[in-house]
Design a protein around this motif. Structure first.
Motif, PDB file in Angstrom:
ATOM      1  N   HIS B 290       0.818  -1.210  -0.157  1.00  0.00           N
ATOM      2  CA  HIS B 290      -0.138  -0.120  -0.169  1.00  0.00           C
ATOM      3  C   HIS B 290       0.917   1.053  -0.071  1.00  0.00           C
ATOM      4  O   HIS B 290       1.893   1.411   0.616  1.00  0.00           O
ATOM      5  CB  HIS B 290      -0.800   0.168   1.133  1.00  0.00           C
ATOM      6  N   VAL B 291       0.426   2.112  -0.685  1.00  0.00           N
ATOM      7  CA  VAL B 291       1.242   3.499  -0.617  1.00  0.00           C
ATOM      8  C   VAL B 291       0.408   4.400   0.199  1.00  0.00           C
ATOM      9  O   VAL B 291      -0.742   4.756  -0.022  1.00  0.00           O
ATOM     10  CB  VAL B 291       1.366   4.233  -1.815  1.00  0.00           C
ATOM     11  N   VAL B 292       0.861   4.877   1.382  1.00  0.00           N
ATOM     12  CA  VAL B 292      -0.082   5.439   2.302  1.00  0.00           C
ATOM     13  C   VAL B 292       0.680   6.776   2.771  1.00  0.00           C
ATOM     14  O   VAL B 292       1.832   7.168   2.394  1.00  0.00           O
ATOM     15  CB  VAL B 292       0.362   4.564   3.853  1.00  0.00           C
ATOM     16  N   GLU B 293      -0.005   7.835   2.607  1.00  0.00           N
ATOM     17  CA  GLU B 293       0.231   9.349   2.950  1.00  0.00           C
ATOM     18  C   GLU B 293      -0.180   9.664   4.123  1.00  0.00           C
ATOM     19  O   GLU B 293      -1.156   9.401   4.700  1.00  0.00           O
ATOM     20  CB  GLU B 293      -0.599   9.943   1.820  1.00  0.00           C
ATOM     21  N   VAL B 304      -4.643   5.745   2.700  1.00  0.00           N
ATOM     22  CA  VAL B 304      -4.206   4.734   1.533  1.00  0.00           C
ATOM     23  C   VAL B 304      -4.493   5.420   0.204  1.00  0.00           C
ATOM     24  O   VAL B 304      -5.589   5.624  -0.242  1.00  0.00           O
ATOM     25  CB  VAL B 304      -4.737   3.545   1.368  1.00  0.00           C
TER      26      VAL B 304
END
Lengths: 340, 351
Positions: B290-293, B304
């Motif tokens: 997951h690319v999590v900000e 996410v």
């Protein structure tokens, strides 16, 4: 007054007892989506603290403090910095862990300030001393300033100019505690709490910030705090700006305060937050157990949609309006009852 | 003194084209090879403009020519105007001619580009519609460079040609650039913008206002370093890059151009770098995570941004204590406070 031994005094770190946090030490962490507690015992003449504690337990079920992802993103954490976001690559477990931590942090922010009755005025004198009457012009206040005692349990006595020894009044207590344990903000009331300034703030929708300011400034049982609180709630109710307090820590207080929760109920139904509306009605039922609503629900054993209908029939003044909104959102109700 | 009038003279034996050709002298030794002076340009004027067949100095009214043929069903007869009326008519004709002259002489102020006399940054309108009826109304074209280039020919020697580099874009991610060459400037603009529409790049933007990540690239001898910026930062870049970002739809970015500033290479490198960005979705798919900000406004809340479409990896990304990234000496200096530059904290007009 507890006297500590010298060795223990050295060991004991100076801890600041926040008067409000003391009340929270017993409350368990709320879990969202828990089921309704139907039969709640509530002693009619319980102390304000006990009353409030049991309310807090039930309040945990009612949303507004229900930590929703969208609320977290848009409401609870608010800041206006011009910084770039940080990106991380996470597995599912890491993501869940991070979410859990965020929820915990949000719960800390959403801790409700206590709802207490006004500090009772000085009823009786502890001692009378006719000799020292009219000898001194000033009041003498005797305070216990040990660090490990919570503020509320400090023994404070006031010998007035009339010679009587009595417990302090609300303002006196506040002043004395501020001298020895300063809060950080000044003792003088800020001018923002004047009526004309408050009106300007209400026009610009600063209700949440006003409430935060007054919880920091005043004690929860002082007259000014209650006055500002009620004024803010009235203004919100009048203009229907319930969404302003939606993800703050004051929404619970607002639900508790409102004698007529019609506006709030309608707003919740319109938004489609079904369990919210349910819980609100149940809260009302708990707060006013002597009303017709309580009797009716007992008779019919109503739940969900029916409960709201019964409420609409019995207690509200805007009955037709509530029923109309109910009809409009029948579908939402049906789908919710199907899934739950 | 009355104006001289000869019904038959040298001027009446030749056509208007011949007369004007003689008067203007467009072709000649002076006009060739760029020797003509800019100020000395006579304009051809159509003297027959406004003339009505039948109007003359005597003031006769010919039905069918300067007067309607029929009147109340009957054909009118030939008449003559009175002297006063004729004077009035002639005066009005003279006035009309003077107004035309005045309008011709008004100098239309050209839209200012990056600075007063340059064509850089000037808009030339949307590209012309395509052969199958496609319109490009939402596309705007901006000139990046106008250059006079010469080549030697056998007959004339040095032959001038105008080369124009133009960028087109619709502000929503679709943009492109092209070079157009022609003998005349306006033709070159037209060629360039119509060509540019056939070479469009789609550039992915984050949140429709900035790029996804920092990009540093080197194209031939041009080095461009682009940095992602938050909303409200504005475009603090080379003026050509600002123009191109506006056409693409990027609103906040920092870019530093070092080395050569050749406009063609700059544009090519810029578009190459932007089209080869790695979007969050691509990163997620590549890594399987997951690319999590984490935003400042949202505190510890993870958002996410992208999830891998295929399998999700179970093992976490290895994180070293000291990240294994190549640092830029310029950035390090700026971070450590070692950079002593008068241009660092400069406040410019908002873009």
């Amino acid at each position: 007054m507890v006297t500590l031994k010298v060795e223990t005094l050295k060991k004991v770190k100076r801890t600041f007892y926040d008067a409000k946090s003391h009340y929270f030490s017993i409350v368990p962490t709320p879990s969202p989506y828990s089921t309704v507690v139907r039969s709640c015992k509530r002693a009619p003449d319980a102390s304000p603290v006990d009353q409030w504690l049991s309310y807090a337990l039930r309040r945990a079920l009612i949303s507004g403090s229900e930590v929703n992802r969208m609320d977290l993103a848009t409401g609870v954490f608010r800041s206006l910095e011009l910084k770039l976001p940080i990106y991380k690559l996470m597995t599912q477990t890491q993501l869940e862990e991070a979410t859990r931590q965020a929820v915990e942090a949000a719960n800390v922010l959403l801790k409700m300030p206590p709802v207490l009755k006004e500090w009772a005025p000085i009823s009786d004198a502890l001692a009378e001393n006719k000799i020292s009457e009219r000898t001194e012009a000033a009041k003498y206040m005797f305070t216990n300033i040990s660090y490990n005692v919570p503020h509320r349990e400090h023994f404070i006595f006031v010998r007035g100019p009339s010679g009587t020894l009595h417990k302090p009044s609300g303002e006196e207590w506040d002043q004395i505690i501020q001298i020895y344990f300063p809060k950080g903000h000044g003792i003088l009331t800020p001018i923002i709490f004047k009526d004309e300034n408050l009106k300007i703030m209400y026009l610009q929708d600063w209700h949440a910030d006003i409430l935060n300011l007054c919880t920091d400034q005043f004690e929860p049982d002082s007259a000014e705090y209650i006055k500002v609180l009620h004024q803010t709630y009235e203004d919100i109710d009048k203009h229907g700006k319930y969404n302003l307090l939606h993800s703050t820590r004051h929404s619970g207080g607002m639900s508790w305060y409102n004698k007529k929760i019609d506006g709030l109920l309608i707003e919740k139904i319109q938004k489609g937050i079904v369990h919210d509306a349910n819980n609100l009605v149940q809260l009302y039922h708990i707060v006013h157990p002597d009303g017709r609503l309580a009797q009716e629900t007992k008779e019919q054993a109503a739940e969900g949609l029916n409960l709201i209908k019964v409420f609409a029939n019995t207690e509200t003044q805007m009955e037709a309006f509530v029923e109309l909104t109910l009809q409009d959102h029948q579908d939402a109700f049906i789908s919710h009852s199907a899934t739950s | 003194m009355d104006q001289q009038y000869r019904p038959y003279s040298f001027f009446t034996k030749l056509t208007a084209d011949d007369l004007w050709k003689g008067a203007l002298a467009e072709t000649g030794a002076g006009a060739r090879k760029g020797r003509g002076k800019r100020a000395k340009k006579r304009r051809r004027k159509d003297l027959n403009r406004g003339q009505i067949v039948g109007e003359g100095r005597s003031g006769f009214l010919w039905p069918g020519l300067n007067v309607p043929l029929m009147r109340n069903g009957t054909v009118q007869s030939i008449a003559q105007r009175s002297k006063e009326e004729q004077e009035k008519v002639e005066a009005s004709i003279v006035q009309q001619r003077e107004e035309w002259e005045r309008k011709k002489k008004i100098k239309v102020k050209r839209e200012r580009g990056w600075s007063g006399n340059t064509w850089g940054g000037v808009s030339v309108g949307p590209p012309d519609p395509g052969p199958n009826g496609e319109t490009y109304e939402d596309f705007d074209t901006r000139i990046l460079e106008v250059k006079n280039v010469f080549n030697m020919t056998a007959k004339e020697g040095r032959k001038k040609s105008v080369r124009v580099l133009v960028a087109v874009g619709n502000g929503k991610g679709a943009a492109g650039f092209a070079v157009g060459k022609a003998a005349e400037r306006m033709d070159a603009f037209r060629k360039a913008k119509n060509k540019a529409v056939n070479f469009l790049h789609y550039i992915e933007r984050y949140g429709d206002h900035t790029i996804f990540h920092d990009v540093s690239l080197t194209f031939k001898r041009t080095h461009i370093k682009m940095k992602k910026q938050p909303r409200g930062y504005g475009l603090r870049c080379h003026r050509a890059i600002i123009t191109m970002c506006r056409l693409i739809g990027i609103k906040d970015m920092y870019a530093k151009v070092s080395g050569s500033v050749n406009m063609l290479n700059l544009t090519r490198g810029f578009f190459h770098g932007l089209s080869h960005q790695e979007t969050h979705q691509q990163l997620a798919d590549k890594k399987g995570l997951h690319v999590v900000e984490f935003r400042e406004e949202c505190g510890p809340l993870p958002i996410v941004v992208a999830s891998p479409q295929s399998a999700l990896r179970k093992d976490p990304e290895p994180e070293d204590e000291v990240p294994d990234t190549r640092l830029d000496w310029d950035d390090v200096k700026a971070a450590q406070g070692m950079k002593r530059s008068v241009w660092s904290g400069l406040k410019r007009a908002a873009t």
